[in-house]
Scaffold this active site. Structure first.
Site, PDB file in Angstrom:
ATOM      1  N   GLY A  98      30.541 -12.421  -6.673  1.00  0.00           N
ATOM      2  CA  GLY A  98      29.617 -11.916  -7.456  1.00  0.00           C
ATOM      3  C   GLY A  98      29.353 -10.706  -6.309  1.00  0.00           C
ATOM      4  N   HIS A 138      28.999 -13.123 -11.712  1.00  0.00           N
ATOM      5  CA  HIS A 138      27.779 -12.383 -11.871  1.00  0.00           C
ATOM      6  C   HIS A 138      27.743 -10.662 -11.464  1.00  0.00           C
ATOM      7  CE1 HIS A 138      26.323 -13.549  -8.266  1.00  0.00           C
ATOM      8  NE2 HIS A 138      26.862 -14.921  -7.880  1.00  0.00           N
ATOM      9  N   ASP A 139      26.988 -10.360 -12.252  1.00  0.00           N
ATOM     10  CA  ASP A 139      26.685  -8.671 -11.593  1.00  0.00           C
ATOM     11  C   ASP A 139      27.824  -8.374 -11.135  1.00  0.00           C
ATOM     12  OD1 ASP A 139      23.529  -9.213 -11.992  1.00  0.00           O
ATOM     13  OD2 ASP A 139      24.465 -11.303 -10.500  1.00  0.00           O
TER      14      ASP A 139
END
Length: 268
Positions: free
Chosen positions: A143, A125-126
Site C-alpha cells: 500500500g 491500495h493507495d
C-alpha cells in the site's frame, strides 16, 4: 449506445448501471459491477472481474482471471467509497490484482497510461503508478507505494508500503525494496542495494551519451566515500544545477519521505 457497437458475451454479467464505452469487448464469464466505467475500446478476454468504483481508460486490455477493484487487503478499510482509476492503453495480464484506495491514503489508487502488468502482479491500495511502467510476473506493490514513469520491476520483486520508486528506475528480480529507489537507479539483491544506474533504460528512452556521462559522474560523486551523504547531495546540487536529470535525483532525495532513499551502493 447500441449493443451492435459492443461485443458482450452472453455468459458475461454486466450490471445495467455500469458505463460501457463504444467498441468494448467483454468476453465469457466476466463480471462487471454497477459503479464501473469502461472506456472506449477496452477488451476483457474472459473470467475478468471488475468491481467497486473503478474507471478504466480507453484501449486497455485485461486477460483472464484478473481481479480489478475489489476491496483493499487492509484491515483498516471500513467500506469507505474509495476509487481505482486505471489509465488508457494498459495491458493487464492473467491473475493481476488491483485494489482501490482507503481513507488513510487519499481514497484513490491510480495507474497511468501505457503500462504492462504481467501475470499475478499486484497493485495495492493507495498506490500511484506513473505512465509506461512495467511490473513483471509476480511483482507486488504494498500500500501507498509511488512508482515513477518508465520504471520497471522485475519478476518476484516486492516493494514495501510507502516506498517511492523513481522514474526510469529498475528493480531486479527477486528483490525486496525497503527504501526509496532514486530516479534512474538500478537496485537488486535480497534486500535492495544500489547497483548503479539503469543505463539500458536510459539508452532506450533516448538519453544522449553526453547526458548519461554526466549522470554517471554525478552518481559517483553522490555515492563516494568522502563526507556525509547530505554534504554530497548538496555538492551534486551545486555542481549539476543545470542538468535536469541530476536535479530530479537531488529533488527526489530531498523530498519528504518516511522511508528515505537507498544510499548504500553494492560493493560486489
Amino acid at each position: 449506445m447500441t449493443s451492435a457497437e459492443r461485443k458482450i458475451h452472453p455468459t458475461a454479467i454486466v450490471d445495467p448501471a455500469a458505463e460501457i464505452g463504444s467498441g468494448v469487448e467483454i468476453g465469457p464469464y466476466c463480471v462487471i459491477g454497477p459503479d464501473v466505467v469502461l472506456g472506449d475500446g477496452c477488451r476483457l478476454k474472459s473470467h475478468v472481474v471488475v468491481e467497486g468504483r473503478t474507471r478504466i481508460g480507453a484501449g486497455t486490455e485485461i486477460f483472464p482471471f484478473a481481479s480489478i477493484g475489489h476491496i483493499p487487503q487492509d484491515l483498516k478499510y471500513g467500506g469507505e467509497p474509495s476509487e481505482l482509476h486505471i489509465g488508457a492503453r494498459n495491458v493487464i495480464r492473467e491473475h493481476v490484482t488491483m485494489n482501490p484506495g482507503t481513507e488513510g491514503g487519499g481514497m484513490l489508487t491510480k495507474v497511468g497510461d501505457g503500462c504492462l502488468f504481467m501475470a499475478s502482479s499486484h497493485v495495492a491500495h493507495d498506490c500511484h503508478v506513473g505512465d509506461n511502467v512495467i511490473l513483471a510476473n509476480n511483482a507486488t506493490l504494498a500500500g501507498h507505494v509511488t512508482v515513477g514513469e518508465f520504471a520497471i520491476l522485475g519478476g518476484l520483486s516486492a516493494v514495501r508500503q510507502f516506498c517511492r520508486i523513481g522514474k526510469h528506475a529498475m528493480v531486479g528480480g527477486l528483490t525486496g525494496v525497503e527504501n526509496d529507489v532514486i530516479p534512474f537507479g538500478l537496485v537488486m539483491g535480497d534486500r535492495a542495494r544500489l547497483s548503479g544506474l539503469n543505463l539500458i533504460g536510459l539508452k532506450r528512452r533516448g538519453y544522449t551519451p553526453e547526458q548519461i556521462s554526466e549522470l554517471r559522474k554525478a552518481y559517483r560523486l553522490l555515492f563516494a566515500d568522502e563526507g556525509t551523504f547530505q554534504e554530497r547531495v548538496d555538492e551534486v546540487a551545486r555542481e549539476y544545477k543545470d542538468h535536469d536529470a541530476v536535479a530530479e535525483i537531488v529533488d527526489f532525495i530531498r523530498a519528504t519521505s518516511s522511508r528515505g532513499a537507498i544510499c548504500q551502493p553494492s560493493k560486489d
